[in-house]
Design a protein around this motif. Sequence first.
Motif, PDB file in Angstrom:
ATOM      1  N   GLN A   1      -4.677  -0.063  -7.834  1.00 55.83           N
ATOM      2  CA  GLN A   1      -5.354  -0.661  -6.681  1.00 55.83           C
ATOM      3  C   GLN A   1      -4.465  -0.740  -5.441  1.00 55.83           C
ATOM      4  OE1 GLN A   1      -6.322  -4.802  -7.517  1.00 55.83           O
ATOM      5  NE2 GLN A   1      -4.595  -4.934  -8.926  1.00 55.83           N
ATOM      6  N   TYR A   2      -3.165  -0.565  -5.614  1.00 58.84           N
ATOM      7  CA  TYR A   2      -2.237  -0.603  -4.482  1.00 58.84           C
ATOM      8  C   TYR A   2      -1.818   0.802  -4.013  1.00 58.84           C
ATOM      9  CZ  TYR A   2      -1.780  -5.382  -6.217  1.00 58.84           C
ATOM     10  OH  TYR A   2      -2.048  -6.668  -6.648  1.00 58.84           O
ATOM     11  N   ARG A   3      -2.397   1.847  -4.601  1.00 61.06           N
ATOM     12  CA  ARG A   3      -1.957   3.210  -4.297  1.00 61.06           C
ATOM     13  C   ARG A   3      -3.088   4.019  -3.661  1.00 61.06           C
ATOM     14  NH1 ARG A   3      -0.337   2.999 -10.003  1.00 61.06           N
ATOM     15  NH2 ARG A   3      -1.580   4.864 -10.379  1.00 61.06           N
TER      16      ARG A   3
ATOM     17  N   PRO B   1      -6.696  -6.938  -2.653  1.00 54.86           N
ATOM     18  CA  PRO B   1      -6.263  -7.416  -3.968  1.00 54.86           C
ATOM     19  C   PRO B   1      -5.261  -8.559  -3.823  1.00 54.86           C
ATOM     20  CG  PRO B   1      -5.054  -5.436  -3.383  1.00 54.86           C
ATOM     21  CD  PRO B   1      -6.070  -5.662  -2.283  1.00 54.86           C
ATOM     22  N   PRO B   2      -4.946  -9.220  -4.910  1.00 57.63           N
ATOM     23  CA  PRO B   2      -3.920 -10.268  -4.852  1.00 57.63           C
ATOM     24  C   PRO B   2      -2.541  -9.640  -4.667  1.00 57.63           C
ATOM     25  CG  PRO B   2      -4.549  -9.857  -7.123  1.00 57.63           C
ATOM     26  CD  PRO B   2      -5.485  -9.042  -6.272  1.00 57.63           C
TER      27      PRO B   2
ATOM     28  N   LEU C   1       0.868  -1.169   0.000  1.00 60.45           N
ATOM     29  CA  LEU C   1       0.000   0.000   0.000  1.00 60.45           C
ATOM     30  C   LEU C   1       0.911   1.226   0.000  1.00 60.45           C
ATOM     31  CD1 LEU C   1      -2.839   1.101   0.001  1.00 60.45           C
ATOM     32  CD2 LEU C   1      -2.918   0.814   2.488  1.00 60.45           C
ATOM     33  N   VAL C   2       0.888   1.995  -1.096  1.00 61.92           N
ATOM     34  CA  VAL C   2       1.904   3.024  -1.328  1.00 61.92           C
ATOM     35  C   VAL C   2       1.259   4.336  -1.757  1.00 61.92           C
ATOM     36  CG1 VAL C   2       3.628   1.298  -2.000  1.00 61.92           C
ATOM     37  CG2 VAL C   2       2.201   2.350  -3.758  1.00 61.92           C
TER      38      VAL C   2
ATOM     39  N   PRO D   1       4.111   4.539  -8.982  1.00 61.04           N
ATOM     40  CA  PRO D   1       3.248   4.225 -10.125  1.00 61.04           C
ATOM     41  C   PRO D   1       3.919   3.329 -11.176  1.00 61.04           C
ATOM     42  CG  PRO D   1       2.988   6.520  -9.516  1.00 61.04           C
ATOM     43  CD  PRO D   1       4.145   5.998  -8.709  1.00 61.04           C
ATOM     44  N   GLU D   2       5.245   3.304 -11.221  1.00 61.35           N
ATOM     45  CA  GLU D   2       5.958   2.404 -12.140  1.00 61.35           C
ATOM     46  C   GLU D   2       5.865   0.954 -11.698  1.00 61.35           C
ATOM     47  OE1 GLU D   2      10.084   3.676 -12.887  1.00 61.35           O
ATOM     48  OE2 GLU D   2       9.549   5.531 -11.849  1.00 61.35           O
ATOM     49  N   GLN D   3       5.661   0.744 -10.412  1.00 62.26           N
ATOM     50  CA  GLN D   3       5.793  -0.597  -9.834  1.00 62.26           C
ATOM     51  C   GLN D   3       4.467  -1.253  -9.481  1.00 62.26           C
ATOM     52  OE1 GLN D   3       8.144   0.740  -6.541  1.00 62.26           O
ATOM     53  NE2 GLN D   3      10.089   0.462  -7.599  1.00 62.26           N
ATOM     54  N   TYR D   4       3.474  -0.426  -9.078  1.00 59.80           N
ATOM     55  CA  TYR D   4       2.242  -0.972  -8.528  1.00 59.80           C
ATOM     56  C   TYR D   4       1.031  -0.372  -9.226  1.00 59.80           C
ATOM     57  CZ  TYR D   4       5.669  -1.980  -4.894  1.00 59.80           C
ATOM     58  OH  TYR D   4       6.800  -2.401  -4.224  1.00 59.80           O
TER      59      TYR D   4
END
Length: 356
Positions: free
Chosen positions: A302-304, A326-327, A288-289, A296-299
């Motif tokens: 849904q993880y941001r 999320p998975p 969670l970032v 944004p390059e990595q995740y």
Amino acid sequence: MAEASPHIWLLSAYRADSHAAWADWLQQHVHEVHWHVRELPGRHFRWRIRGSPLSWLDDLPGQTPDRIVATSMVDLATLRGLHPRLAPVPVDYYFHENQFAYPVSPGQVESLEPQVVQLYGALAADRLLFNSRFNRDSFLDGARELLRRMPDATPERVPERLAARSSICPVPVHPIPAAPERDHGLILWNHRWEYDKAPDLFADAVIGLARAGYRFRLALLGARPRTPPDALTRLRAALPERIIADGRVATPAYRELVGRAGIVVSTAAHEFQGLAMLEAASAGAIPLVPDALCYPEQYPEQYRYPVGDAAALQARLAAWLTGDRPPPADVSPWLAPAVEPAWRRVIRGEQAESVV
């Protein structure tokens, strides 16, 4: 007769965090060269970024190398000027970070000098390597803005010239295996407890989560100063029964906690690659970032969560703790197996192509 292995100088003027991980990885995994390593301890930042040529004035190998790989903490332009024999030697200049995008700490005096050192170093190098697109783009944007502020006699198209010899080559991250059992309620913090990681935002969110009645546990890892920061003090006071780990731990214990964690959180105000998050995500913890920096390059989205928004962070954690999660994220492009071939090409002097 077999061709002699090339002699490579690895110059790292600030051995800390990703700098140390990168330097050690190169030496341990790229064996077809002769490494000549010069490093300085990761302290006294302003002396290191400006003073490394003095520290190494009489301490460079006698044999002129076939190639130099130097970090952007090295005052490369001055180093080459003090040692004319290095003029024809090709140099790769590696940016773990850049001073245009590094936040100034409270009480710190803002100075152009570290930015100028890195700009001169980039101009003096043959190739520029960055550990993320965010790092590259913020460096080029910062250089453009600095040159815009010059009162006169400004050179043309400097950022464009530098961009043409820039590539993305991340620090290789060794994946951590998942533990036999996942603790979906274990929230991991594995960052430095310093201003640039914004731990107060993390503390606000998880204390609010506890007050709202959600069940979870905390693993509070990462280096911290001798005087506990306010965020850590507040967490210890408010949630003592939920903290299962608090402090830097030995590598086996760290890997076990990372492999077991259900969620890993970043609240960083600066991050150029985010090794700790990538390690945890490689083990299956859900990242969670902030929606900024290198993330944004990595995740995927849904993880941001929105930058600096403790309420949004708390809400997302609440949803994930109750099963709506999320998975695990796929971070394989940033891990050592994917990145290693690119670094081998760099060290051989072949064309550097962006990895991610």
